[in-house]
Enzyme design. Structure first.
Site, PDB file in Angstrom:
ATOM      1  N   LYS A 191     -26.147  -4.658  54.909  1.00 26.72           N
ATOM      2  CA  LYS A 191     -27.484  -4.041  54.867  1.00 26.72           C
ATOM      3  C   LYS A 191     -28.103  -4.379  53.514  1.00 26.72           C
ATOM      4  O   LYS A 191     -27.710  -3.835  52.492  1.00 26.72           O
ATOM      5  CB  LYS A 191     -27.401  -2.518  55.010  1.00 26.72           C
ATOM      6  CG  LYS A 191     -28.778  -1.873  55.081  1.00 26.72           C
ATOM      7  CD  LYS A 191     -28.794  -0.430  54.634  1.00 26.72           C
ATOM      8  CE  LYS A 191     -29.389  -0.207  53.269  1.00 26.72           C
ATOM      9  NZ  LYS A 191     -30.713  -0.735  52.977  1.00 26.72           N
ATOM     10  N   GLU A 266     -20.180  -0.344  42.509  1.00 25.20           N
ATOM     11  CA  GLU A 266     -20.641  -0.985  41.273  1.00 25.20           C
ATOM     12  C   GLU A 266     -21.995  -0.348  40.962  1.00 25.20           C
ATOM     13  O   GLU A 266     -22.951  -0.558  41.697  1.00 25.20           O
ATOM     14  CB  GLU A 266     -20.742  -2.504  41.533  1.00 25.20           C
ATOM     15  CG  GLU A 266     -21.335  -3.305  40.425  1.00 25.20           C
ATOM     16  CD  GLU A 266     -20.629  -3.086  39.114  1.00 25.20           C
ATOM     17  OE1 GLU A 266     -19.387  -3.076  39.103  1.00 25.20           O
ATOM     18  OE2 GLU A 266     -21.325  -2.889  38.113  1.00 25.20           O
ATOM     19  N   CYS A 300     -27.931  -4.521  35.890  1.00 25.24           N
ATOM     20  CA  CYS A 300     -26.934  -3.503  35.527  1.00 25.24           C
ATOM     21  C   CYS A 300     -26.412  -3.793  34.134  1.00 25.24           C
ATOM     22  O   CYS A 300     -25.955  -2.896  33.447  1.00 25.24           O
ATOM     23  CB  CYS A 300     -25.751  -3.519  36.478  1.00 25.24           C
ATOM     24  SG  CYS A 300     -26.199  -3.606  38.177  1.00 25.24           S
ATOM     25  N   GLU A 405     -29.849   5.416  32.202  1.00 23.32           N
ATOM     26  CA  GLU A 405     -30.253   4.075  32.643  1.00 23.32           C
ATOM     27  C   GLU A 405     -31.731   4.091  33.045  1.00 23.32           C
ATOM     28  O   GLU A 405     -32.173   4.954  33.785  1.00 23.32           O
ATOM     29  CB  GLU A 405     -29.403   3.641  33.839  1.00 23.32           C
ATOM     30  CG  GLU A 405     -29.701   2.210  34.248  1.00 23.32           C
ATOM     31  CD  GLU A 405     -28.780   1.704  35.350  1.00 23.32           C
ATOM     32  OE1 GLU A 405     -28.624   2.394  36.359  1.00 23.32           O
ATOM     33  OE2 GLU A 405     -28.226   0.601  35.181  1.00 23.32           O
TER      34      GLU A 405
HETATM   35  C1  UN1 Z   1     -26.156  -7.077  37.951  1.00 27.83           C
HETATM   36  O1  UN1 Z   1     -27.028  -6.822  37.137  1.00 27.83           O
HETATM   37  O2  UN1 Z   1     -25.868  -6.261  38.839  1.00 27.83           O
HETATM   38  O3  UN1 Z   1     -24.019 -10.994  33.980  1.00 27.83           O
HETATM   39  C2  UN1 Z   1     -25.414  -8.354  38.011  1.00 27.83           C
HETATM   40  C3  UN1 Z   1     -25.104 -10.910  34.530  1.00 27.83           C
HETATM   41  C4  UN1 Z   1     -25.293 -11.513  35.898  1.00 27.83           C
HETATM   42  C5  UN1 Z   1     -24.962 -10.543  36.973  1.00 27.83           C
HETATM   43  C6  UN1 Z   1     -25.633  -9.233  36.827  1.00 27.83           C
HETATM   44  N1  UN1 Z   1     -24.458 -12.684  36.024  1.00 27.83           N
HETATM   45  O4  UN1 Z   1     -26.036 -10.332  34.014  1.00 27.83           O
END
Ligand code: UN1
Length: 517
Positions: A191, A266, A300, A405
């Site tokens: 999804k 995650e 992230c 965040e």
């Molecule tokens: C994410 O932000 O969920 O290292 C992944 C990084 C990328 C992946 C980020 N290769 O910022």
């Protein structure tokens, strides 16, 4: 049926074609039984309708799970090196179509073309990495404690893998999860985030072209309530892998707990760049700029905190603010643009909310701070969700902008007096995804490398930039102990089976018939 049905639609400026995208279920493209669709628009230009997508429901999801379940036996028994051949082919198709996919992804998600090409490249890298694992997927063979007995461990797949993927890496993250699931012998129902369904549909098109057997990979678009929740409840789904916010991750965790459904999460991050007094300040500013404003801060791994030694603090803040003000914000397909929009109105509002919180908390705004809403020579910002790259200085580590965040183009600079203080500040948040240190002192580098409690750590590089062959994930509220990518990424989608073969022809009891020495 094909992935797209076009129909003419009337717009203010005349007649246009609307593209309606289908779900991908059991090797075919299908409408939702709801007969409803939702719109997906370009976050840089709301007049640009990417297309309409199936607003699916529980019965669509269950049909996709049934298809994946039916396909599982055949796929499980396909030797892993044969499964790998499909992944090599998919990788080649993505490579061939890299620019085309990236262009659509910039339209759909907003980040600049160089970055969406990087996103597709991450999917390609993962396809080849996973395909290579098809000829390795090592277990252990070990001596038995008894004579004429053989011992080994092998990975076995789980069944149907349910993937719930985010909008910030619209093809890379589905690929990290999807290819790891497939190479280990699982079938998949995914999804995608409703803000970026097209990227996953393009991934499914590559799978279809590669000739992946029917039902092995299925895509169902739609909302969290209508599609995501039924996925968590469906007993035929053996494992869930989710990337998204910590709050949603917690709900998913609770929904999976009663049936012990395997789960990989995650989630959020509040990553820090630490700059020591001996660092190359210009290099650190380059890193901070890319770490904080790459993908408009919607990673992230974004560098949303920067701790700078008092001896270089003023110089660093001045340079970073100056560079942030010069970033060109606009449409990501324009090669002169450095930073695109936020992905949605909701994200933009969150950014605005935190800018206000930062000001109310007494942090000093040294760059940006405002949404962009006017038409300029660069772009008509009123058509999208744009915000200036924003730098707060004189931030205290316990302020909300240094703890929570934001997921937007905002970074918080703090003054520190030592490496020890930087590490303490760095570890003082509830998240633990990424951290980085700028220094020329090898002793400081190794100390921070040991003491930062994050899943990723960089020296003289920003907090973003993970490569696919090492584990990716974080500690504390960022994750639940699993990793994706690398060989570690196979663990989520497989279980170990330890096998003993006794060829002595007599009963041998472990621990009992073992001679004492
Ligand atoms: C994410 O932000 O969920 O290292 C992944 C990084 C990328 C992946 C980020 N290769 O910022």
């Amino acid at each position: 049926m094909s992935a797209i049905a076009t129909k003419p639609s009337k717009t203010a400026d005349g007649l246009r074609e609307t593209r309606e995208y289908m779900n991908f279920v059991d090797g075919d493209w299908a409408r939702s039984s709801s007969k409803q669709t939702f719109e997906n628009r370009n976050p840089a230009d709301n007049d640009d309708l990417i297309g309409t997508f199936q607003e699916s429901n529980e019965s669509d999801l269950n049909a996709a799970v049934d298809a994946a379940h039916k396909a599982y036996e055949g796929w499980r028994l396909t030797p892993a090196p044969r499964r790998a051949e499909y992944l090599y082919r998919i990788g080649d198709i993505l490579k061939r179509d890299k620019d085309k996919i990236a262009r659509e992804m910039t339209r759909e998600m907003g980040k600049v073309f160089a970055e969406t090409k990087g996103d597709v490249q991450e999917a390609i890298d993962m396809a080849f990495l996973a395909a290579g694992e098809g000829r390795r997927m090592y277990g252990q063979t070990t001596p038995s404690e008894l004579q004429n007995k053989f011992a080994m461990s092998v990975r076995m797949p789980l069944g149907v893998a349910g993937l719930i993927t985010p909008w910030n890496f619209p093809i890379a993250i589905p690929a990290w999860k999807g290819f790891a699931a497939l190479i280990t012998g699982n079938t998949v129902v995914i999804k995608p985030a409703s803000l970026t369904p097209l990227s996953v549909i393009m991934l499914a098109e590559a799978m279809e072209e590669a000739g992946l057997p029917k039902g092995v990979f299925n895509v169902v678009t739609g909302g969290g309530k209508e599609v995501g929740e039924p996925m968590l409840k469906n007993p035929k789904v053996a494992v869930i892998s989710f990337t998204g916010s910590t709050n949603v991750g917690r709900e998913i965790s609770m929904a999976c707990a009663p049936t012990f459904k395997h789960l990989h999460l995650e989630m959020g991050g509040k990553n820090i760049i630490m700059v020591m007094d001996d660092a190359d300040v210009d290099l650190a500013v380059d890193g901070a700029l890319w770490g904080a404003f790459g993908t408009s801060g919607q990673r992230c791994t974004a560098a949303s905190r920067i701790a700078v030694h008092s001896k270089v603090y003023d110089a660093f803040v001045e340079k970073l603010a100056g560079r942030a003000k010069k970033l060109r914000v606009g449409y990501g397909l324009d090669p002169k643009i450095d930073m695109g929009p936020n992905v949605s109105e909701g994200q933009l509002k969150t950014v605005q909310k935190y800018v206000k919180i930062g000001q109310d908390e007494g942090a000093k705004l040294v760059a940006g701070g405002k949404a962009l809403t006017e038409k300029t020579g660069t772009w008509d910002y009123s058509k999208g969700f744009f915000h200036e790259p924003t730098v707060f200085a004189d931030v205290k580590p316990d302020m909300r902008i240094a703890q929570e965040e934001i997921f937007g183009p905002v970074t918080a600079v703090m003054k520190i007096e030592s490496l020890e203080e930087a590490i303490a500040v760095g570890n003082s948040v509830r998240y633990g995804l990424s951290s980085s240190l700028y220094t020329r002192d090898v002793n400081k580098a190794f100390t921070a490398m040991r003491d930062m409690y994050t899943g990723l750590f960089y020296v003289n590089a920003p907090t973003i930039g993970a490569e696919v062959h090492l584990p990716f994930g974080g500690t504390k509220d960022t994750g639940n102990g699993h990793r994706e990518a690398g060989v570690a990424g196979l663990d989520v989608f497989s279980e170990w089976k330890s096998i003993y073969i006794d060829y002595s022809g007599s009963l041998q009891r472990a621990q009992i018939d073992t001679e004492e020495i």
